[in-house]
Design an enzyme around this catalytic site. Structure first.
Site, PDB file in Angstrom:
ATOM      1  N   GLY A  84      45.202  50.557  42.323  1.00  0.00           N
ATOM      2  CA  GLY A  84      43.624  49.126  41.322  1.00  0.00           C
ATOM      3  C   GLY A  84      42.970  48.110  42.512  1.00  0.00           C
ATOM      4  CB  ILE A  85      39.951  47.463  43.239  1.00  0.00           C
ATOM      5  CG1 ILE A  85      38.982  48.148  42.686  1.00  0.00           C
ATOM      6  CG2 ILE A  85      40.969  48.171  44.555  1.00  0.00           C
ATOM      7  CD1 ILE A  85      37.875  49.315  43.432  1.00  0.00           C
ATOM      8  CB  THR A  86      39.721  43.123  40.387  1.00  0.00           C
ATOM      9  OG1 THR A  86      40.220  42.287  41.252  1.00  0.00           O
ATOM     10  CG2 THR A  86      41.084  43.431  39.439  1.00  0.00           C
ATOM     11  CE1 TYR A 147      42.205  45.552  37.334  1.00  0.00           C
ATOM     12  CE2 TYR A 147      42.845  45.019  34.868  1.00  0.00           C
ATOM     13  CZ  TYR A 147      42.619  45.503  36.407  1.00  0.00           C
ATOM     14  OH  TYR A 147      44.404  45.412  36.312  1.00  0.00           O
ATOM     15  N   PRO A 177      51.153  44.898  32.535  1.00  0.00           N
ATOM     16  CG  PRO A 177      51.690  45.096  34.326  1.00  0.00           C
ATOM     17  CD  PRO A 177      51.107  45.946  33.668  1.00  0.00           C
ATOM     18  N   GLY A 178      51.019  41.794  32.204  1.00  0.00           N
ATOM     19  CA  GLY A 178      50.776  40.567  31.428  1.00  0.00           C
ATOM     20  C   GLY A 178      50.798  39.765  33.168  1.00  0.00           C
TER      21      GLY A 178
END
Length: 240
Positions: A84-86, A147, A177-178
């Protein structure tokens, strides 16, 4: 056990912890990565886990990469879609490119990763799919419309795949996940990090290994009746 497990984004951060945990549990692990050759090489040298380079946003590259994994290790029976990316920006400043890049990797990338192995899982009557979503896919987040949209979409993917795969012995689940003590989070200014921790009732960041243990549980043979579920690992910060 000897089942083959593919972890996308599997050589760094949460993905690296997942790869290591699955290897420790007896899986033959392949770790995909997108671009950091140096980090991937160091990871393989440290762990003995082979790494494979392709962009999950590209279906043809994903299909070819997975075919190479299967040629080297055997049929992929466990898939952990972690890559994943942001590309963060307030919505009024977000560009179409920032939107598309995140959608292509975080959402379409899950399709590109699971779709090539799905027929084989159906034929063999066994499969485990785990998608790493996010607390921000559950509650949203400022400057992360792109996202959050992908991570919420990932939850829809697993719920639908669970219904399609259940009769064939395939499960699909998600982990949200947090805030986890990865390189990215630890690199933010200390005051920002302290503010983040202040929002977490547990009073600390999570550890990558804690997410990895969730994944190891979900992919185990004994977890066959857990399907379409979401594990929230966020220190009680948010309840879906």
């Amino acid at each position: 056990m000897g089942r083959v497990a593919l972890v996308t984004g599997g050589s760094r951060g949460i993905g690296a912890a997942i790869s290591k945990a699955l290897k420790a549990a007896g899986y033959k692990v392949a770790a995909n990565y997108a671009g950091n050759d140096e980090a991937a090489k160091a990871f393989s040298e440290e762990t003995g886990i082979p790494t494979y380079k392709w962009n999950v946003a590209d279906y043809a590259a994903s299909k070819a990469g997975i075919a190479q994994v299967e040629a080297d290790l055997g049929p992929v029976e466990v898939v952990v879609a972690n890559a994943g990316i942001t590309r963060d920006a307030p919505f009024h400043k977000m560009t179409p490119e920032q939107w598309s890049q995140v959608i292509d990797t975080n959402l379409t990338g899950v399709f590109n990763t699971v779709h090539p192995v799905w027929p084989g899982m159906r034929e063999r009557g066994f499969g485990r799919v785990v998608v790493i979503s996010s607390i921000n896919g559950q509650k949203g987040q400022f400057a992360q419309v792109n996202y959050a949209a992908t991570k919420a979409g990932d939850l829809g993917i697993v719920k639908s795949l669970a219904q399609e795969g259940a009769a064939k012995g395939i499960t699909a689940n998600a982990v949200c996940p947090g805030y986890i003590a990865t390189e990215m989070v630890m690199a933010v200014p200390e005051k920002v990090r302290e503010a983040i921790i202040g929002m977490i009732p547990a009073g600390r960041l999570g550890e990558p290994e804690e997410i990895a243990r969730c994944v190891a549980f979900l992919v185990a043979d004994d977890a066959g009746f857990i399907n379409g579920s979401t594990i929230s690992a966020n220190g009680a910060q948010f309840f879906a």
